[in-house]
Structure formats: C-alpha cells, structure tokens
Scaffold this motif. Structure first.
Motif, short mmCIF file in Angstrom:
data_model
loop_
_atom_site.label_atom_id
_atom_site.label_comp_id
_atom_site.label_asym_id
_atom_site.label_seq_id
_atom_site.Cartn_x
_atom_site.Cartn_y
_atom_site.Cartn_z
N ILE A 286 -1.70 7.37 6.40
CA ILE A 286 -1.78 6.31 7.41
C ILE A 286 -0.67 6.58 8.42
CG2 ILE A 286 -1.89 3.84 7.79
CD1 ILE A 286 -4.05 4.94 5.90
N ASP A 287 -0.98 7.37 9.43
CA ASP A 287 0.06 7.87 10.33
C ASP A 287 0.15 7.11 11.65
OD1 ASP A 287 -2.21 8.69 11.69
OD2 ASP A 287 -1.83 10.85 11.46
N GLY A 288 -0.64 6.05 11.81
CA GLY A 288 -0.56 5.23 13.02
C GLY A 288 -1.47 5.65 14.14
N THR A 289 -2.16 6.78 13.99
CA THR A 289 -3.04 7.26 15.06
C THR A 289 -4.44 6.70 14.96
OG1 THR A 289 -3.83 9.19 13.80
CG2 THR A 289 -1.78 9.44 15.06
N GLY A 290 -4.77 6.08 13.83
CA GLY A 290 -6.13 5.64 13.61
C GLY A 290 -6.99 6.69 12.92
N LYS A 291 -6.42 7.82 12.59
CA LYS A 291 -7.15 8.85 11.87
C LYS A 291 -7.51 8.34 10.48
CE LYS A 291 -6.71 13.55 10.04
NZ LYS A 291 -5.80 14.72 9.89
N LEU A 292 -8.77 8.51 10.10
CA LEU A 292 -9.21 8.03 8.80
C LEU A 292 -8.53 8.80 7.68
CD1 LEU A 292 -13.06 7.67 9.43
CD2 LEU A 292 -11.45 5.81 9.04
N PRO A 293 -8.21 8.13 6.57
CA PRO A 293 -7.65 8.84 5.42
C PRO A 293 -8.70 9.73 4.77
CG PRO A 293 -8.03 6.53 4.89
CD PRO A 293 -8.30 6.67 6.35
N ALA A 294 -8.30 10.44 3.74
CA ALA A 294 -9.17 11.43 3.12
C ALA A 294 -10.44 10.82 2.56
CB ALA A 294 -8.40 12.18 2.02
N ASP A 295 -10.40 9.56 2.14
CA ASP A 295 -11.61 8.95 1.58
C ASP A 295 -12.53 8.39 2.66
OD1 ASP A 295 -10.31 6.67 2.41
OD2 ASP A 295 -10.18 5.75 0.43
N ALA A 296 -12.19 8.61 3.94
CA ALA A 296 -13.05 8.30 5.10
C ALA A 296 -13.21 6.80 5.37
CB ALA A 296 -14.42 8.94 4.95
N GLU A 297 -12.35 5.96 4.79
CA GLU A 297 -12.37 4.54 5.10
C GLU A 297 -10.97 3.97 5.00
OE1 GLU A 297 -16.54 2.40 4.07
OE2 GLU A 297 -15.26 2.82 2.33
N GLY B 103 0.81 -1.21 0.00
CA GLY B 103 0.00 0.00 0.00
C GLY B 103 0.85 1.26 0.00
N ASP B 104 2.11 1.15 0.41
CA ASP B 104 2.97 2.33 0.44
C ASP B 104 3.24 2.89 -0.94
OD1 ASP B 104 3.08 1.98 3.13
OD2 ASP B 104 5.09 1.10 3.16
N ILE B 105 3.08 2.06 -1.98
CA ILE B 105 3.40 2.55 -3.31
C ILE B 105 2.14 2.82 -4.14
CG2 ILE B 105 5.61 1.35 -3.31
CD1 ILE B 105 4.39 -0.78 -5.10
N VAL B 106 0.98 2.64 -3.52
CA VAL B 106 -0.26 2.89 -4.24
C VAL B 106 -0.76 4.29 -3.91
CG1 VAL B 106 -2.65 2.17 -4.53
CG2 VAL B 106 -0.85 0.48 -4.25
N GLN B 107 -0.98 5.11 -4.92
CA GLN B 107 -1.38 6.49 -4.69
C GLN B 107 -2.74 6.81 -5.31
OE1 GLN B 107 0.41 8.50 -2.75
NE2 GLN B 107 1.88 6.86 -2.44
N ARG B 108 -3.39 5.81 -5.84
CA ARG B 108 -4.65 6.09 -6.49
C ARG B 108 -5.80 5.48 -5.70
NH1 ARG B 108 -6.44 1.65 -9.27
NH2 ARG B 108 -4.95 -0.05 -9.52
N ALA B 109 -6.93 6.11 -5.76
CA ALA B 109 -8.11 5.57 -5.10
C ALA B 109 -8.77 4.54 -6.01
CB ALA B 109 -9.11 6.69 -4.79
N LEU B 110 -9.24 3.46 -5.39
CA LEU B 110 -9.89 2.41 -6.15
C LEU B 110 -11.40 2.62 -6.13
CD1 LEU B 110 -7.84 -0.56 -4.72
CD2 LEU B 110 -7.51 0.58 -6.90
N SER B 111 -12.06 2.15 -7.16
CA SER B 111 -13.50 2.30 -7.22
C SER B 111 -14.16 1.47 -6.14
CB SER B 111 -14.02 1.85 -8.59
OG SER B 111 -13.71 0.50 -8.80
N ARG B 112 -15.31 1.95 -5.64
CA ARG B 112 -16.06 1.25 -4.62
C ARG B 112 -17.11 0.35 -5.26
NH1 ARG B 112 -12.62 3.74 -2.47
NH2 ARG B 112 -12.73 4.88 -0.51
N GLY C 262 -3.51 -1.05 0.36
CA GLY C 262 -4.38 0.07 0.69
C GLY C 262 -4.56 1.00 -0.50
N ASP C 263 -5.65 1.77 -0.50
CA ASP C 263 -5.90 2.67 -1.63
C ASP C 263 -5.63 4.13 -1.28
OD1 ASP C 263 -8.05 3.48 -0.10
OD2 ASP C 263 -9.56 3.09 -1.63
N SER C 264 -5.03 4.37 -0.12
CA SER C 264 -4.73 5.73 0.29
C SER C 264 -3.23 5.98 0.29
CB SER C 264 -5.28 6.02 1.70
OG SER C 264 -6.68 5.85 1.74
N PRO C 265 -2.80 7.20 0.08
CA PRO C 265 -1.36 7.50 0.16
C PRO C 265 -0.81 7.11 1.52
CG PRO C 265 -2.57 9.35 -0.78
CD PRO C 265 -3.61 8.40 -0.26
#
Length: 689
Positions: free
Chosen positions: A438-449, A55-64, A431-434
């Motif tokens: 994903i900073d380890g705090t549990g904060k949701l990424p920009a796409d909210a999941e 997931g560290d190298i994936v920068q695009r969002a995937l379709s839901r 993962g589909d988020s940059p």
C-alpha cells in the motif's frame, strides 16, 4: 445528444471542452468553503490522535466470501432509494456491446460546464420548488430585494440536501421532507456586508436553515410534481424551533445553559446534511458542520474544555456569519455548553406538524452525514453514520429493543424510543495485504483488491461507558474523543452511508482527503489507499452473516474514483475505457433493482458535479454512468430514485468565487437577470422518445 433545460425552456446541447484541472483539493469555490463548512480544509484537521492502522501488522491474506446469504437480512426500503427511474431495454449500451442492467437504460451524459441541469436524451425535467417559494398559508411570493425573516419562516428554505418522499394521507399526494443545510449570505442578500450583517439578514438566515415538510401532488401521467401550498401537514423547522434532547446524555451538566438549566430543550437545528427514514415513518436528519456557527472559543481557559472544543473545530475568534452579534448562545465565552447541543441526529414526525422534534443523544455527537437504518436479524434497528471530516470515523448504533410492526398507538410509542437506548460503535478496519504493497499511489496490491476485515468497537451502551476514563455522558457528547481512545480507523471523510435494500451490504461514500500522507498526518492504508486523495472512493462493507447486529465485517473498495485514464483509479475491475469519470462521491441511494446511485460534491476533474449510477453485481459491476450534471457552482444533493421519477437538489448554484447577489455566478433556475435559487428538480423518462 443530452438535454439541458430549466423548467421553462429547453437549451441547446452543450458539450464544453474541459478546463485545466484545478490545483486545489476539489472544484469547490472558496465561497462554498466559507459558508458550507467554515473553510474546514484550510484549517488543521481536528483529529490529531495517534491511532495506529492495524493493517500494517497483518501479513496474511484473508479468505474471500462468495455469494451473500440474504435469508436473514431484513433491510429497509427508504424514501431515498427504493426504486428506479428508467425501464429495462433490450438495446446494448453504446460503445460496450452489452445490454444495460435493469434500471440503467440511458445514454451517459457527457461531462460539461453548462449552467443547467443536463439530463440524458429521452428524459424531461421540472423545477418542483425553489428557495423562497411559499410553503405555509399566508406566505408571500418570493422577492429577493424585499425578503424578510417573517416571510422566510413560511417559505422553502435554502440549500436543500437530504430528501425523503413519503406517502401522504391525501390520495394522489406525497410528503416531501427536505433538509436545508446552510445559507450563502453573500449571494442571497443585496448589499450584504460580511463584517456587519444586519439583524434582519441574520434572522432570515435562521429561518432559511432547518427542514421543510411539504405536500406535493403529481399529474399521474409524468414525473412532474407541484407543491400544495398551505396544506395542513406543511411545516418549516428552523434554527429557532424548539427541540427536545432525549436519550442517555439528556439532562447532563454538559448540555445545560443559562437559558436551559435542565439540559433538555434546544433551540434550532443547524447544518442539516444527510439523513434517513425510519420504518415507523419518521425522518432522521444529521447536523453536520455545526461548529462554524459559533464564536469565541479563545475565551475558554480550562485545558480539558479547550481540548474538546479543538477536537470539534470550534472557531477561536468571530464566526463567518456573525450570529453571535444578535444571540449570545452563539458566543462560546458566554455559553460554553451551547455547541454541545448541536451535532446530533434529529428525528421529526412529518405526519404531526405540532410535534416537538427530538435530538437523539444515544447516536453520538459529531459531524453527522448519514443516519440510514436497517433491521437486524432479530428485528432491532441499526443505524450507520459517517463523520464528515478528514481522518474521522464510521459509526454504527444498534438499538436494545426490537422494532414493533403495526400502526397501533402502543407500537408507535414503543418505536419512538428505539433510538434512545442501545449501543454506539465505531469502526476499525484491517487490510489483508502487507503494508509494503500500500504505497499511496493507488496501485492494487498483489491480490488485486483493496480489502480486509474489521470490527465494531463498542463505545457506550445506555448509561454504561466502554471507554476507560470517560463517563457515558462524555462518550455521547464528545464521541470523537471516545473513538480516538479506542483506536478507530481514520477515514477519508466518511459521508453518506447506505445499506443495500436486498443484500444488506453497506456502502460508504468517502469523499476525499487532501491531507492523507502529508507530513505529520496519517499515511495511506488499505481502506484509504491514496495519498493526497482528491477524488475519494466507495467502500463496500459486508457484516458477518449479513446481520446488522454483527460486531465484525469484511470490506472492499468498490470504486476508487477519478479520471478512468488515471492508473490510480479502480472500478470494481470493470473496463475503465467504458466508464464515466467520477470525483468526490457524497450522497448515495439505491433503485428498486439494487443499482447504486452516487451524487458528487466538489468534483476535482474540471467539470460540474452530477448524479451517477453503477451496478453493484453482475458482469457490469463497476460500470459507472453519469445520469445528469449540475448548474454552475452547484453540487448534487438528494437524491431520490423511485419508479416514475428521480429527484435531485442542486445546492448552492452560483456559489462561485467573486459572486454576489449583484453579480450572480449562475442564472439557474430562472434565467438571465435573476438571482440563483437552490431548488428541487424532478426528472422522468418521456413516454415518446
């Protein structure tokens, strides 16, 4: 109001003030850590591979995806989760203004530290069977001060875990099949010396491991159940019962010992944890923390062998229980291959007490927590399996041949071969988020999941290895090393794995991982998004076209557990002010309405473990409600959720620091002055509320 009782008297309601949160990983006592898993969390995690997180190298969002297409799904209805324990109600859920989903009409039990099984108002309970109760004909009544190995071999074993409830040939009766995970000698035996156990104590422990097959009967008017002692179908399987190794690794040089030069017969099964029920009527049981029973890995000098032993966490010195004093097969220096004969999924036929249980090598060797099947679109069998260790993996097996319906002898003989030939896979999550989100705090990424895609990487098919440098036999016997080589995703202790009975989505309980993000350890990723993960999470996996044979999938985290007031928690987007706090999910099951039920182990929020229910769809998806709580020192095991009752197994009651048989840590289930006894409990709704 909530009801707390043993099977004899109701106790006054107790809502305890919650204590200060523990500073360690879970609320488990040090005593539990010693006996349950060999104090695994105090040792270096065995997985020291350098697998990248893709997931560290994936920068695009995937379709839901939208609504699942379920027409091609053939899901299994199993004894561990096919029905509900509660009726539909038109009354709104207290405090929410919403009507409860079907099957979840109960007031949540408040978190507490009572030494009792606490159930909601309007429900009753009964202890069905306790450790030491007679099972086989001629078994004596339990006497903790006069226990013997001969008696224990005919009595209900210790520390029940996975349970299945099957139809019995006798009208009005059922078959209860129960795993016995481990023994807690310090609170079982009066005068126990951990450094010098007696032979009798060791042999009692051997007989208290394994499984029980027990015929039970109900009264037709309530959820009560009674054991039918001495029934011809009753059986005890123990640490000395002969098992047959089957599948592609059977007969391998890696499985041969001085007592078994053929590599095809093993004595006993150890640390039986999660399991499953097959459509042909057998029960699967996973051998989990088998490594702790062996001693003397330091005697091995071959570098390759030392690496293999280390990857499975085999002790360098003496074992906790000292079984090696009385049987050389537990001494690695004398029998270096004996540990390789444990860590499998075993299969038993509860309808034939004379049958030889099997250890299925095609399913791989690791710390098995689950083995729950569903059928593929073309009728083959898929099994999902977790390896319960920090930074270990999620697996799947798909049989080569299809399941045959019907009760003919030919169909049954065919189906009994399905777990011997197929393909073993391990999961890689993306993962589909940059990675920066994903900073380890549990904060949701920009796409909210927390979500993404994944693939099942093949490890071996029959006698063919898909892992360069390893033979097929090596893949099956040293599955962890094979998964390391192909770059599987390190997970936060994948435990129970259950397919949904209708949608085919797969739900994975990831219990915790205190080492996530620690120095020199794997950092957070989108599938395991919190550092120092004390509370665990629930992952929801949807395979391509909802087909269990698919090699790709989409996934998301449904729950990120903990205190709802903690910003790192997530309840599928549901209002967190309305949910019950939940920590350390372990076993999962479904009711007939498709609601997910979650049993916890080691809750790290300062109160006792319990059983929780949550809808997985609709407007209340994520609305976690606590159904019951455990006695002091106990975790919640089982569970079985069926139409007229819920069964749970309070495991290791009284296993608290400093506890002994002389100074018990719990009075459950028999009351003050008694020794605590792991048991099976049935809970049902009273007809007059």
């Amino acid at each position: 109001m909530h009801r707390q009782s043993d099977d004899r008297t109701d106790r006054a309601d107790q809502r305890s003030d919650l204590p200060v949160l523990p500073s360690h990983n879970t609320a488990r006592s040090a005593l539990t850590c010693r006996y349950r898993c060999g104090d695994a969390c105090s040792h270096e995690a065995p997985n020291r591979s350098l697998n990248p997180y893709f997931g560290d190298i994936v920068q695009r969002a995937l379709s839901r995806r939208g609504v699942l297409k379920t027409a091609t799904v053939v899901a299994l209805a199993t004894g561990a989760g096919t029905a509900t324990a509660a009726a539909t109600s038109s009354a709104p859920v207290s405090g929410t203004g919403m009507r409860p989903p079907r099957g979840l009409d109960f007031e949540p039990v408040a978190p507490n530290t009572a030494d009792a099984v606490t159930v909601p108002d309007g429900f009753a309970q009964q202890v069905v069977i306790r450790w030491g109760d007679p099972i086989l004909a001629g078994a004596p009544r339990f006497d903790a001060r006069k226990q013997s190995a001969k008696a224990q071999a005919k009595q209900f074993g210790y520390n029940a875990d996975y349970m299945a409830l099957l139809d019995a040939p006798h009208r009005g009766h059922q078959l209860l099949v129960v795993n016995h995970e481990y023994t807690s000698e310090q609170i079982m035996f009066y005068g126990y010396d951990p450094a010098n156990p007696t032979r009798e104590q060791v042999e009692i422990a051997w007989a208290a491991h394994g499984l029980t097959v027990l015929v039970v009967r109900g009264d037709g008017h309530s959820g009560k159940l009674w054991p039918v002692t001495g029934d011809a179908l009753n059986r005890r399987i123990t640490a000395t019962t002969p098992f047959r190794l089957t599948g592609p690794a059977a007969g391998s040089d890696l499985l041969k010992t001085s007592a078994d030069p053929t590599g095809r017969t093993v004595l006993g099964t150890l640390n039986n944890c999660g399991g499953g029920t097959t459509p042909w009527g057998t029960v699967l049981s996973g051998e989990e923390n088998f490594n702790q029973y062996f001693a003397g890995a330091a005697a091995v000098t071959d570098p390759a062998a030392k690496t293999r032993l280390a990857r499975y966490g085999l002790p360098q010195g003496a074992s906790e229980r000292k079984w090696e004093l009385y049987d050389s097969r537990f001494d690695i220096g004398k029998e270096p291959n004996e540990p390789n004969r444990h860590g499998w999924v075993v299969e038993i036929d509860p309808y034939d007490p004379t049958s030889t249980p099997r250890k299925r090598t095609a399913l791989g060797r690791f710390k098995h927590e689950a083995a729950e099947p569903r059928l593929t679109a073309d009728g083959r069998v898929a099994l999902y399996m977790g390896d319960d260790e920090r930074f270990d993996y999620l697996y799947k097996y798909v049989s080569k041949h299809a399941y045959k319906t019907g009760d003919s002898r030919a169909a049954r003989e065919h189906n009994l071969t399905l777990l011997d030939e197929g393909t073993l896979y391990v999961a890689k999550f993306t993962g589909d988020s940059p990675a920066t989100e994903i900073d380890g705090t549990g904060k949701l990424p920009a796409d909210a999941e927390f979500d993404g895609t994944g693939e099942w990487i093949p490890l071996a098919s029959g006698d063919v290895s898909h892992v360069p440098g390893l033979s097929a036999a090596e893949v099956y016997v040293f599955t962890r090393l094979a998964a390391d080589k192909v770059g599987a995703t390190k997970m936060d202790r994948p435990e129970d794995v259950e397919p949904h009975p209708y949608t085919g989505r797969v739900y994975v309980a990831l219990t915790n991982n205190k080492d996530r993000g620690a120095t020199g350890k794997a950092g957070p990723d989108e599938a395991n998004p919190r550092t120092g993960n004390k509370h665990g999470h629930i992952l929801e996996l949807e395979e391509r076209r909802s087909d269990a044979a698919a090699k790709t999938f989409q996934w998301k985290l449904m729950l990120v557990c903990g205190d709802p007031e903690d910003p790192s928690t997530y309840f599928a987007g549901f209002d967190k002010s309305q949910v019950s706090p939940i920590s350390c999910p372990d076993n999962v099951a479904f009711d007939e309405y498709g609601n997910l039920w979650i049993a916890t182990d080691g809750a790290a929020l300062g109160y006792h473990d319990g059983l929780f229910a949550v809808p997985v769809k609709g407007s209340q998806r994520g609305h976690v409600k606590q159904f019951l709580t455990m006695p002091k020192g106990a975790e919640c095991c089982g569970p079985i959720i069926i139409e007229d009752r819920i069964l749970v197994a309070p495991q290791h009651p009284g296993e608290t620091d400093g506890a002994t048989a002389e100074h018990p840590g719990s009075a459950w289930p028999d009351g003050p002055g008694s020794i605590p006894r792991p048991s099976v409990v049935t809970v049902w709704r009273e007809k007059h509320r």
